[in-house]
Design an enzyme around this catalytic site. Sequence first.
Site, short mmCIF file in Angstrom:
data_model
loop_
_atom_site.label_atom_id
_atom_site.label_comp_id
_atom_site.label_asym_id
_atom_site.label_seq_id
_atom_site.Cartn_x
_atom_site.Cartn_y
_atom_site.Cartn_z
CD GLU A 99 4.14 0.84 7.11
OE1 GLU A 99 4.92 1.12 8.03
OE2 GLU A 99 3.81 1.66 6.25
CG ASP A 157 -0.17 0.04 2.55
OD1 ASP A 157 0.82 -0.74 2.67
OD2 ASP A 157 -0.52 0.81 3.45
N1 LIG Z 1 8.12 3.29 5.57
C1 LIG Z 1 7.56 3.13 6.84
C2 LIG Z 1 6.50 4.16 7.11
O1 LIG Z 1 6.39 5.12 6.37
N2 LIG Z 1 5.71 3.94 8.15
C3 LIG Z 1 4.65 4.83 8.55
C4 LIG Z 1 3.76 4.01 9.42
C5 LIG Z 1 2.81 4.77 10.24
C6 LIG Z 1 3.05 5.21 11.47
N3 LIG Z 1 1.93 5.83 11.86
C7 LIG Z 1 1.06 5.72 10.90
N4 LIG Z 1 1.59 5.07 9.91
C8 LIG Z 1 5.23 6.03 9.28
O2 LIG Z 1 4.61 7.11 9.15
O3 LIG Z 1 6.26 5.93 9.94
ZN ZN Z 2 6.81 1.85 4.23
ZN ZN Z 3 5.46 4.92 4.44
#
Ligand SMILES: NCC(=O)N[C@@H](Cc1c[nH]cn1)C(=O)O
Ligand code: ZN
Ligand code: ZN
Length: 491
Positions: A170, A105
């Site tokens: 994610e 995603d």
């Molecule tokens: N590449 C990892 C990433 O971008 N993770 C997101 C996950 C997240 C955390 N809170 C909501 N989504 C990030 O923003 O760190």
């Molecule tokens: Zn990511």
């Molecule tokens: Zn990300």
Amino acid sequence: SSSSSGLENRIFQYIDLHQNEFIQTLKEWVAVESDSIQPQLRQEVTRMVELTADRLRALGATAELVKLGSHKLTDGHSLLLPPLILAELGKDPQKPTVCFYGHVDVQPAKKEDGWKTDPYKLTEIDGNLYGRGATDNKGPVLAWINAVESFRALKLDMPVNLKFIIEGMEEAGSLGLEEVIKKENQRFFSDVDYIVISDNLWLNNRKPALTYGTRGNLCFSVEVQGGQRDLHSGTFGGIIHEPMTDLIALLDSLVDTSGRILIPGVYDDVDSLTEEEKKLYEAITFDPEEHKNNSGVKKFLYDTKEEILMHLWRYPSLSIHGIEGAFHEPGIKTVIPARVIGKFSIRQVPHMNVSVGERQVIQYLEDVFSKRNSSNELKVSVPISAMPWVADINDPLYTAAGRAIKTVFGQDPEKIRDGATIPIAQMFQNITRKSVMMLPIGAADDGEHSQKEKISRHNYIQGTKLFAALFLEIAKLHGQLQEASNTKTTN
Ligand SMILES: NCC(=O)N[C@@H](Cc1c[nH]cn1)C(=O)O
Ligand SMILES: [Zn+2]
Ligand SMILES: [Zn+2]
């Protein structure tokens, strides 16, 4: 040994020769708008997950699509979650089993946000492949798949058994994932020896990195509700408590101009800094000027390399992300919105307690709100809560990866932490108790989540080689470890 370097060379040659095909597949993947944040695009996320499962099956893997149920949106509606992929390739008890995690995603992207190219059309400019998901995380997932494909195309025996866990939520906080890991701990994960995640970036543009820690993330929604409908600001302005004014005051009370979080107690559990830890930051290759240029940032809150790294890795931070319900189009609409929802998050660091943090924030917002004597209604919710993660850098998995990096990039890795969050890392560590490692292939200027997201052709292709080299290194190291433990038992 010389034979394994001969083998590596054959594989690397194959990867170089087939790089345009690997880029073509990335183009097809980037073309899928698998944005997990916007509900209307959920079907595209599911389509992307299915496409990924097909690709894994084409490698000879068995791929199961696990249903995750649904989740509630802020408007009260339920929305189906995309399925999760659990895939498996090889089950030789003599070989180690490596589990790869990735997500397919992406964050939202619109051309109007300021993209120079269509975000969903992978475009190569000066050796860089621009497109949403190019580096986060479709490129690295495909690099892993390309590496396996290269072994197969050359009819080489895979040196390791492989498992894949690939999700489509994610970017929305890995909803539904923890339950599956708990449920599958004694089955799917039982024979896994090593877990590898490639979902973050190097710390600079040329030096490869190995990541052993990330921050967590506690996300808040602050809803302020007035009446049932929006009102004319000429006929109601001045005679009511406006929800937006309350919300702006709440959001403004969270952090000061130096970036310090104003919520009492938030820093209580943050580790104190030791002299030994301080030295760690001094030894890291990181150029704040390059980091500014990479991102178009004019000035950081801190001047030294050490302070910047500490504030990214070992101190919490609070960011305000947006306001739902507010008028945001060009021009002025003279309206008083009836209901607005502010979104902010706190990146948490090791030893901060998530549930204590939640309570502290909610209590603080309620206190600030009550002092305003507003007739509006306040509701605070926590849609995402992901834990920070730190691993043992002395784990053999890191040794194997360090060797693979040296082979492919000709230099030792920078051992780093990351300020972002990959929710699954701590879940894996806590639940499965296996070795978890992050092995990024994207450079610091890849612009994750931003309007210029890219992965360079060089990093995508060298990253593919890195994963192939890692399979061989893990097999070697695992063999040596087993031999050592057998000798110990015999003696
Ligand atoms: N590449 C990892 C990433 O971008 N993770 C997101 C996950 C997240 C955390 N809170 C909501 N989504 C990030 O923003 O760190
Ligand atoms: Zn990511
Ligand atoms: Zn990300």
